[in-house]
Motif scaffolding. Structure first.
Motif, PDB file in Angstrom:
ATOM      1  N   GLN A  78       0.886  -1.160  -0.189  1.00 52.08           N
ATOM      2  CA  GLN A  78       0.061  -0.026   0.169  1.00 52.08           C
ATOM      3  C   GLN A  78       0.928   1.262   0.004  1.00 52.08           C
ATOM      4  O   GLN A  78       0.572   2.237  -0.580  1.00 52.08           O
ATOM      5  CB  GLN A  78      -0.886   0.081   1.158  1.00 52.08           C
ATOM      6  CG  GLN A  78      -1.908   1.066   1.130  1.00 52.08           C
ATOM      7  CD  GLN A  78      -2.995   1.050   0.083  1.00 52.08           C
ATOM      8  OE1 GLN A  78      -3.674  -0.201  -0.332  1.00 52.08           O
ATOM      9  NE2 GLN A  78      -3.054   2.150  -0.756  1.00 52.08           N
ATOM     10  N   ARG A  79       1.935   1.215   0.705  1.00 49.09           N
ATOM     11  CA  ARG A  79       2.806   2.443   0.791  1.00 49.09           C
ATOM     12  C   ARG A  79       3.261   2.765  -0.809  1.00 49.09           C
ATOM     13  O   ARG A  79       3.345   3.578  -0.973  1.00 49.09           O
ATOM     14  CB  ARG A  79       4.177   2.028   1.681  1.00 49.09           C
ATOM     15  CG  ARG A  79       5.104   3.006   1.692  1.00 49.09           C
ATOM     16  CD  ARG A  79       6.297   2.831   2.617  1.00 49.09           C
ATOM     17  NE  ARG A  79       7.202   3.717   2.657  1.00 49.09           N
ATOM     18  CZ  ARG A  79       8.237   3.706   3.434  1.00 49.09           C
ATOM     19  NH1 ARG A  79       8.413   2.778   4.523  1.00 49.09           N
ATOM     20  NH2 ARG A  79       9.312   4.664   3.268  1.00 49.09           N
ATOM     21  N   ARG A  80       3.683   1.560  -1.356  1.00 47.83           N
ATOM     22  CA  ARG A  80       4.093   1.636  -2.697  1.00 47.83           C
ATOM     23  C   ARG A  80       3.021   2.308  -3.526  1.00 47.83           C
ATOM     24  O   ARG A  80       3.231   3.010  -4.419  1.00 47.83           O
ATOM     25  CB  ARG A  80       5.084   0.476  -3.301  1.00 47.83           C
ATOM     26  CG  ARG A  80       5.618   0.707  -4.690  1.00 47.83           C
ATOM     27  CD  ARG A  80       6.420   1.934  -4.974  1.00 47.83           C
ATOM     28  NE  ARG A  80       7.407   1.986  -3.944  1.00 47.83           N
ATOM     29  CZ  ARG A  80       8.613   1.513  -3.940  1.00 47.83           C
ATOM     30  NH1 ARG A  80       9.080   1.053  -5.211  1.00 47.83           N
ATOM     31  NH2 ARG A  80       9.484   1.622  -2.975  1.00 47.83           N
ATOM     32  N   ALA A  81       2.006   1.511  -3.421  1.00 44.73           N
ATOM     33  CA  ALA A  81       0.711   1.853  -4.314  1.00 44.73           C
ATOM     34  C   ALA A  81       0.464   3.501  -4.069  1.00 44.73           C
ATOM     35  O   ALA A  81       0.132   4.189  -5.030  1.00 44.73           O
ATOM     36  CB  ALA A  81      -0.209   1.186  -3.845  1.00 44.73           C
ATOM     37  N   ASP A  82       0.354   3.990  -2.823  1.00 41.72           N
ATOM     38  CA  ASP A  82       0.022   5.549  -2.653  1.00 41.72           C
ATOM     39  C   ASP A  82       1.049   6.331  -3.460  1.00 41.72           C
ATOM     40  O   ASP A  82       0.803   7.278  -3.878  1.00 41.72           O
ATOM     41  CB  ASP A  82       0.389   5.884  -1.177  1.00 41.72           C
ATOM     42  CG  ASP A  82      -0.958   5.101  -0.293  1.00 41.72           C
ATOM     43  OD1 ASP A  82      -1.721   4.680  -1.087  1.00 41.72           O
ATOM     44  OD2 ASP A  82      -0.724   5.030   0.597  1.00 41.72           O
ATOM     45  N   LEU A  83       2.601   5.778  -3.474  1.00 43.53           N
ATOM     46  CA  LEU A  83       3.575   6.581  -4.101  1.00 43.53           C
ATOM     47  C   LEU A  83       3.266   6.701  -5.368  1.00 43.53           C
ATOM     48  O   LEU A  83       3.354   7.568  -6.344  1.00 43.53           O
ATOM     49  CB  LEU A  83       4.907   5.950  -3.799  1.00 43.53           C
ATOM     50  CG  LEU A  83       6.332   6.455  -4.548  1.00 43.53           C
ATOM     51  CD1 LEU A  83       6.275   7.994  -4.277  1.00 43.53           C
ATOM     52  CD2 LEU A  83       7.255   5.687  -4.408  1.00 43.53           C
ATOM     53  N   LEU A  84       3.022   5.399  -6.121  1.00 47.21           N
ATOM     54  CA  LEU A  84       2.642   5.323  -7.628  1.00 47.21           C
ATOM     55  C   LEU A  84       1.456   5.884  -8.045  1.00 47.21           C
ATOM     56  O   LEU A  84       1.493   6.656  -8.984  1.00 47.21           O
ATOM     57  CB  LEU A  84       2.624   3.843  -8.231  1.00 47.21           C
ATOM     58  CG  LEU A  84       3.869   2.943  -7.673  1.00 47.21           C
ATOM     59  CD1 LEU A  84       3.580   1.811  -8.450  1.00 47.21           C
ATOM     60  CD2 LEU A  84       4.949   3.712  -8.124  1.00 47.21           C
ATOM     61  N   ASN A  85       0.291   5.932  -7.167  1.00 50.19           N
ATOM     62  CA  ASN A  85      -0.763   6.827  -7.251  1.00 50.19           C
ATOM     63  C   ASN A  85      -0.371   8.289  -7.678  1.00 50.19           C
ATOM     64  O   ASN A  85      -1.010   9.161  -8.261  1.00 50.19           O
ATOM     65  CB  ASN A  85      -1.729   6.680  -6.337  1.00 50.19           C
ATOM     66  CG  ASN A  85      -2.797   5.223  -6.658  1.00 50.19           C
ATOM     67  OD1 ASN A  85      -2.597   4.778  -7.814  1.00 50.19           O
ATOM     68  ND2 ASN A  85      -3.302   4.898  -5.705  1.00 50.19           N
ATOM     69  N   GLY A  86       0.499   8.723  -6.638  1.00 55.17           N
ATOM     70  CA  GLY A  86       0.831  10.158  -6.583  1.00 55.17           C
ATOM     71  C   GLY A  86       1.461  10.773  -8.070  1.00 55.17           C
ATOM     72  O   GLY A  86       1.207  11.528  -8.627  1.00 55.17           O
ATOM     73  N   LEU A  87       2.297   9.487  -8.395  1.00 58.28           N
ATOM     74  CA  LEU A  87       3.139   9.873  -9.771  1.00 58.28           C
ATOM     75  C   LEU A  87       2.346   9.817 -10.894  1.00 58.28           C
ATOM     76  O   LEU A  87       2.250  10.669 -11.705  1.00 58.28           O
ATOM     77  CB  LEU A  87       4.204   8.959  -9.535  1.00 58.28           C
ATOM     78  CG  LEU A  87       5.417   8.876  -8.831  1.00 58.28           C
ATOM     79  CD1 LEU A  87       6.257   7.484  -9.044  1.00 58.28           C
ATOM     80  CD2 LEU A  87       6.094  10.226  -9.137  1.00 58.28           C
TER      81      LEU A  87
END
Length: 414
Positions: free
Chosen positions: A172-181
């Motif tokens: 989820q931490r990586r998903a939040d980062l990729l969603n922001g990008l």
């Protein structure tokens, strides 16, 4: 901590375990094109993995592709045609190859549903951003001016059956980062919208997917995409009639063989027996036509087809002898291959299969995650199993020719 190479290696292995645990879960292997039959339907291109793969169903009519076509029609009161391009094995880095030379100008809306596998496999942010920039650049450049593009975010990682606890929190931490990008890149283009995605609950007793779940997913997407389709139609003063197609087959019997929604029991039994006989993780019989490799039977979680240039089999069909690769990770031909990075299939042994004219039209293959020596598989044994697969493919091809002949005779008698 979670940016380290060891952490990514562990994340890839966890994702791989999820895939192999789901080998017995059905996925659609029929044509991923839904046609309304109307003269001027809304035309949608669905690009994706995850929920678009159709886990738990055997036909795209019941998976997201068909469900979305019907949901959009309910929302817009217009017929909808959809073509799906993708697979669970498609990552952001391989979208370019999956798209191939598809005519983006044929579509009123492009819906992109990607990146869950990039999130849980901890794809580096810079790699992901560069690939998303390339993808949206192509979509906006090659689509017609009136077309709208919707990019869905990554839904909650714990919506995946295999992810909970620490694995879900890291993903989820990586998903939040990729969603922001993704939001950032989307914001740089006119006519492109970001859909903040939330997963509907899975049907009780069917955690991997079901027709009801895809009906629920389709409403999530349709409620957001229907206004975009309305806008696209209002902006398109010079619409032209276009029939959506999946693949124009050069070897026509192959099209009939792949048209079977439930597959072919004889080929399915053969690959299951081969998997046990050779002591491998996967086995398949494929048909190769143009730039695509189609799976007539497959024990792995891959769906209907993959781009040929990403596969081992592209080399097998170039000759008449078996091809054995002990470790793909050490073979320069597969360096940086995004499909193999997802599947982690290291060992490969395959042999070509031919049509009755002696032309190579497919392969019989066995594969494993762990490397093996050449001696692990006898070439003579591989040839014998390939011959069994070839006999069955030729039998199915002959049946398809006979069926066509009977159909033409029936038409002539009318």
């Amino acid at each position: 901590m979670f940016e380290s190479r060891p952490a990514r290696a562990v994340a890839k292995l966890w994702y791989l375990k999820m895939l192999w645990d789901q080998q017995s879960v059905p996925v659609p292997r029929d044509s991923p094109v839904i046609r309304s039959g109307a003269d001027d339907p809304d035309r949608v291109l669905l690009i994706g993995n995850g929920p678009t793969h159709g886990w738990g169903t055997v036909t795209h009519e019941l998976a997201l592709t068909g469900q979305l076509a019907r949901s959009l029609t309910r929302h817009t009161a217009r017929p909808t045609d959809i073509r799906y391009i993708g697979d669970e094995m498609m990552s952001i880095s391989s979208v370019r190859t999956w798209l191939g030379d598809v005519r983006l100008q044929d579509f009123d809306l492009v819906l992109v549903v990607l990146s869950m596998n990039d999130a849980v496999r901890l794809t580096p942010a810079e790699t992901y951003r560069a690939a998303m920039v390339e993808l949206l650049g192509r979509l906006t450049r090659e689509s017609k001016p009136a077309a709208r593009i919707v990019v869905a975010g990554i839904q909650e990682v714990d919506s995946l059956h295999a992810y909970s606890g620490l694995a879900a929190r890291i993903g989820q931490r990586r998903a939040d980062l990729l969603n922001g990008l993704t939001r950032e890149v989307v914001g740089q283009h006119d006519g492109v919208s970001f859909l903040d995605l939330s997963a509907p609950p899975a049907e009780v007793g069917r955690p991997y997917g079901s027709p009801q779940l895809y009906a629920d997913w389709s409403e999530v997407f349709a409620s957001f995409c229907a206004p975009a389709l309305d806008e696209a139609r209002s902006l398109d003063a010079d619409r032209s009639a276009t029939r959506l197609t999946e693949h124009e087959w050069a070897w026509k019997p192959g099209e009939r063989i792949m048209a079977a929604t439930g597959g072919h029991e004889s080929l399915d039994r053969l690959v299951q027996e081969a998997k046990s006989h050779f002591g491998v993780d996967a086995a398949w019989v494929s048909l190769i036509d143009g730039d695509q490799q189609f799976y007539a039977a497959n024990t792995s979680p891959v769906g209907r087809a993959v781009p040929l240039e990403l596969t081992h089999c592209q080399y097998t069909v170039q000759g008449d002898e078996p091809l054995i690769i002990e470790n793909s990770a050490k073979d320069e031909r597969f360096k940086g291959n995004p499909l193999l990075d997802l599947s982690q299939l290291r060992f490969y042994a395959g042999a070509p299969i031919k049509n009755d004219d002696g032309e190579n039209i497919g392969t019989f293959c066995v594969l494993s995650v762990l490397p093996k020596s050449r001696e692990a598989v006898s070439e003579d044994d591989l040839k014998e199993w390939a011959s069994r697969a070839q006999d069955e493919v030729q039998r199915l091809a002959a049946e398809s020719v006979e069926d066509d002949a009977r159909l033409q005779a029936a038409i002539a008698r009318r």
